[in-house]
Scaffold this active site. Structure first.
Site, PDB file in Angstrom:
ATOM      1  N   SER A   1       0.846  -1.184   0.000  1.00 44.56           N
ATOM      2  CA  SER A   1       0.000   0.000   0.000  1.00 44.56           C
ATOM      3  C   SER A   1       0.881   1.234   0.000  1.00 44.56           C
ATOM      4  O   SER A   1       2.112   1.131   0.078  1.00 44.56           O
ATOM      5  CB  SER A   1      -0.915   0.005   1.220  1.00 44.56           C
ATOM      6  OG  SER A   1      -0.127   0.236   2.370  1.00 44.56           O
ATOM      7  N   LYS A   2       0.239   2.382  -0.063  1.00 45.54           N
ATOM      8  CA  LYS A   2       0.976   3.643  -0.182  1.00 45.54           C
ATOM      9  C   LYS A   2       2.014   3.826   0.922  1.00 45.54           C
ATOM     10  O   LYS A   2       3.039   4.439   0.716  1.00 45.54           O
ATOM     11  CB  LYS A   2      -0.013   4.814  -0.167  1.00 45.54           C
ATOM     12  CG  LYS A   2      -0.736   4.951  -1.499  1.00 45.54           C
ATOM     13  CD  LYS A   2      -1.039   6.411  -1.799  1.00 45.54           C
ATOM     14  CE  LYS A   2      -1.406   6.616  -3.243  1.00 45.54           C
ATOM     15  NZ  LYS A   2      -2.776   6.324  -3.566  1.00 45.54           N
ATOM     16  N   ARG A   3       1.716   3.269   2.114  1.00 42.34           N
ATOM     17  CA  ARG A   3       2.687   3.501   3.194  1.00 42.34           C
ATOM     18  C   ARG A   3       4.010   2.789   2.922  1.00 42.34           C
ATOM     19  O   ARG A   3       5.024   3.085   3.533  1.00 42.34           O
ATOM     20  CB  ARG A   3       2.082   3.119   4.556  1.00 42.34           C
ATOM     21  CG  ARG A   3       2.071   1.674   4.857  1.00 42.34           C
ATOM     22  CD  ARG A   3       1.254   1.355   6.106  1.00 42.34           C
ATOM     23  NE  ARG A   3       0.771  -0.009   6.024  1.00 42.34           N
ATOM     24  CZ  ARG A   3       1.460  -1.047   6.442  1.00 42.34           C
ATOM     25  NH1 ARG A   3       2.647  -0.894   6.988  1.00 42.34           N
ATOM     26  NH2 ARG A   3       0.963  -2.260   6.333  1.00 42.34           N
TER      27      ARG A   3
ATOM     28  N   GLY B   1       5.376   2.827  -0.091  1.00 37.69           N
ATOM     29  CA  GLY B   1       6.018   3.514  -1.218  1.00 37.69           C
ATOM     30  C   GLY B   1       5.035   3.637  -2.363  1.00 37.69           C
ATOM     31  O   GLY B   1       3.823   3.548  -2.163  1.00 37.69           O
TER      32      GLY B   1
END
Ligand code: GLU
Length: 492
Positions: A257-259, A261
């Protein structure tokens, strides 16, 4: 299963944001199948969730596929006999099918208000019931009650009447037989109150009407299988092959997920990854070419790809591996191709180090100077900024090489200027010859002479090969920069 032997696969993005790398991996596998088996690759836009539309998503899908070199045959701007390929333009088809399902009592109108549904869920939760979901209230309405609700203009959705017994299964091409108990699946919505279909109805209808033979999608859709199978059954349609691809995981094995990268393919483009490496890397997320080879020619991947060899368990996204692969591809590219990639990259994302826009020809020349030093395309701009900027910055301390002093440095610059001025054809080779003669004449080590000229012309201690760089800079700019260095030194 389909009797038709012409393979048709589809990539079905929802325009709800930038293309996720997981979606693009699905597109790559679809494309491999179509190209390997001589089939068709269709791109269908699934925009039935009108509240989640994000402007520009479709353009980004198109840009991503084009950038990666994934070509498609129908949809996304290409005509075809099964269009339209955008679901919001196919509403009349879903309405017709919904009517058929209502008539055959495989579906029914549900007039329950959002408030009732909310209360129902709360009650089910508070009683800690195993099954949370719609209780089938409107399935049992009498024809009189239905007519009354309709006449009074009450809003409704249409729900599919799931069998309460038995099982639904698929022979998943990756996972083998996967079976579900029908009784555990609620009567799900197929047509919403805004008269748009849900994904469940629209995807089944389109896959059927578009003659899709293989449905590849992320494993998050596996739980939809019983719903889809029952829709196929109720309409008497053949079931296509299904393959549910493994989720892409972060190194800690949680869902990427975005966390962790970047998750959008556009971000990888902007980070300077090259399309060849990206396709190679993504195709090895869940699939292996031969168990060991990592860098594989596209044509070899296509000719060997077999969806049944894809591994069902999650595939870990390893950024280090991607970066290594990218550097590898860059080093192996011929410089004209790398130059074109650099040119396109710099045009789309102008580097802040540059004052001037690079042109295609000089980008190609630059490519041959820097290819050995790049892991990503973004690494190039700082290395060659001196070629495209009006000012270069460095200090006198940087100019005076180790074991050198002020006057020896000045001698190199002043003499060097005349040596370089005399060169008729300002080529890397001639520049090298002259600068080596200069070192001899001054009784200095070549590295001191070259180091001084390097800082004077690039502002950097480490730069791409010096002689080629000077050739690119050109005689007059080189002389000009040496003059500036002389002034700097004398002012000190
Ligand atoms: N529109 C769905 C998505 O974007 C596609 C699922 C499918 O391929 O059926 O996830």
């Amino acid at each position: 299963m389909k009797g038709n032997d012409s393979v048709r696969v589809r990539y079905a993005p929802s325009p709800t944001g930038d293309p996720h790398i997981g979606n693009i991996r699905t597109a790559i596998f679809d494309w491999f199948i179509a190209r390997r088996l001589g089939g068709d690759f269709i791109v269908r836009v699934e925009d039935t969730d009108q509240n989640r539309l994000v402007e520009g998503s479709i353009d980004h899908q198109k840009e991503s596929l084009e950038w990666l070199g994934i070509d498609w045959d129908e949809g996304l701007g290409k005509p075809g006999e099964f269009g339209p390929y955008v679901q919001s333009e196919r509403l009349h088809i879903y309405h017709e099918i919904t009517d058929t399902l209502i008539e055959s009592e495989n579906a029914y109108r549900c007039f329950c208000s959002p408030d009732r549904l909310k209360e129902l869920r709360q009650e089910q939760r508070s009683k800690k019931m195993d099954r949370i979901g719609y209780d089938g209230h409107c399935r049992g309405l009498s024809s009189y009650e239905r007519a009354e609700n309709l006449d009074s203009g009450r809003e409704y959705v249409v729900r599919f009447a799931m069998p309460t017994e038995g099982t639904s299964f698929v022979d998943d091409l990756i996972r083998g037989k996967v079976e579900f108990e029908n009784g555990l699946v609620e009567d799900f919505v197929i047509l919403k109150s805004d008269k748009f279909p849900t994904y469940h109805l629209a995807s089944v209808v389109d896959d059927h009407l578009m003659n899709i033979t293989h449905v590849l999608r992320g494993e998050e859709w596996l739980s939809s299988v019983p719903r889809h199978i029952q829709i196929y059954h109720s309409l008497g349609w053949d079931i296509p092959f299904f393959a549910h691809l493994p989720t892409i995981l972060a190194p800690d094995r949680s869902k990427l997920s975005k966390r962790h990268g970047a998750t959008s393919i556009m971000e990888y483009k902007q980070m300077g990854f090259v399309p060849e490496a990206m396709v190679n890397f993504l195709s090895l997320l869940g699939w292996s070419y031969d168990g060991e080879t990592e860098i594989v020619e596209l044509s070899d991947m296509i000719s060997r790809f077999d969806i049944s060899e894809v591994n069902g368990s999650g595939a870990v996204f390893d950024m280090e591996k991607l970066t290594w692969m990218n550097g590898n591809y860059i080093r192996q590219m011929d410089s004209a191709h790398l130059g074109d990639l650099l040119y396109d990259f710099w045009t789309q994302y102008p580097p802040r180090e540059f004052d001037r826009e690079p042109d295609r020809e000089s980008s190609r020349k630059v490519a041959s100077l820097v290819s050995e030093r790049l892991k990503t395309l973004t690494d190039a701009a700082p290395l060659v900024a001196f070629l495209y900027s009006n000012e270069i910055e460095y200090s006198v301390d940087q100019l005076i090489q180790k074991q050198m002093d002020h006057s020896a440095t000045l001698a190199i610059l002043e003499e060097g200027k005349y040596f370089l001025k005399d060169i008729q054809e300002f080529s890397a080779q001639n520049i090298e010859t002259e600068l080596r003669i200069l070192a001899d004449k001054l009784k200095l080590k070549p590295r001191h002479v070259l180091g001084t000229i390097r800082v004077a012309t690039s502002g950097q201690k480490i730069s791409p090969p010096l002689f080629g760089s000077l050739e690119l800079l050109g005689k007059s700019r080189t002389i000009n920069l040496i003059d500036q260095a002389v002034n700097k030194l004398q002012a000190n």
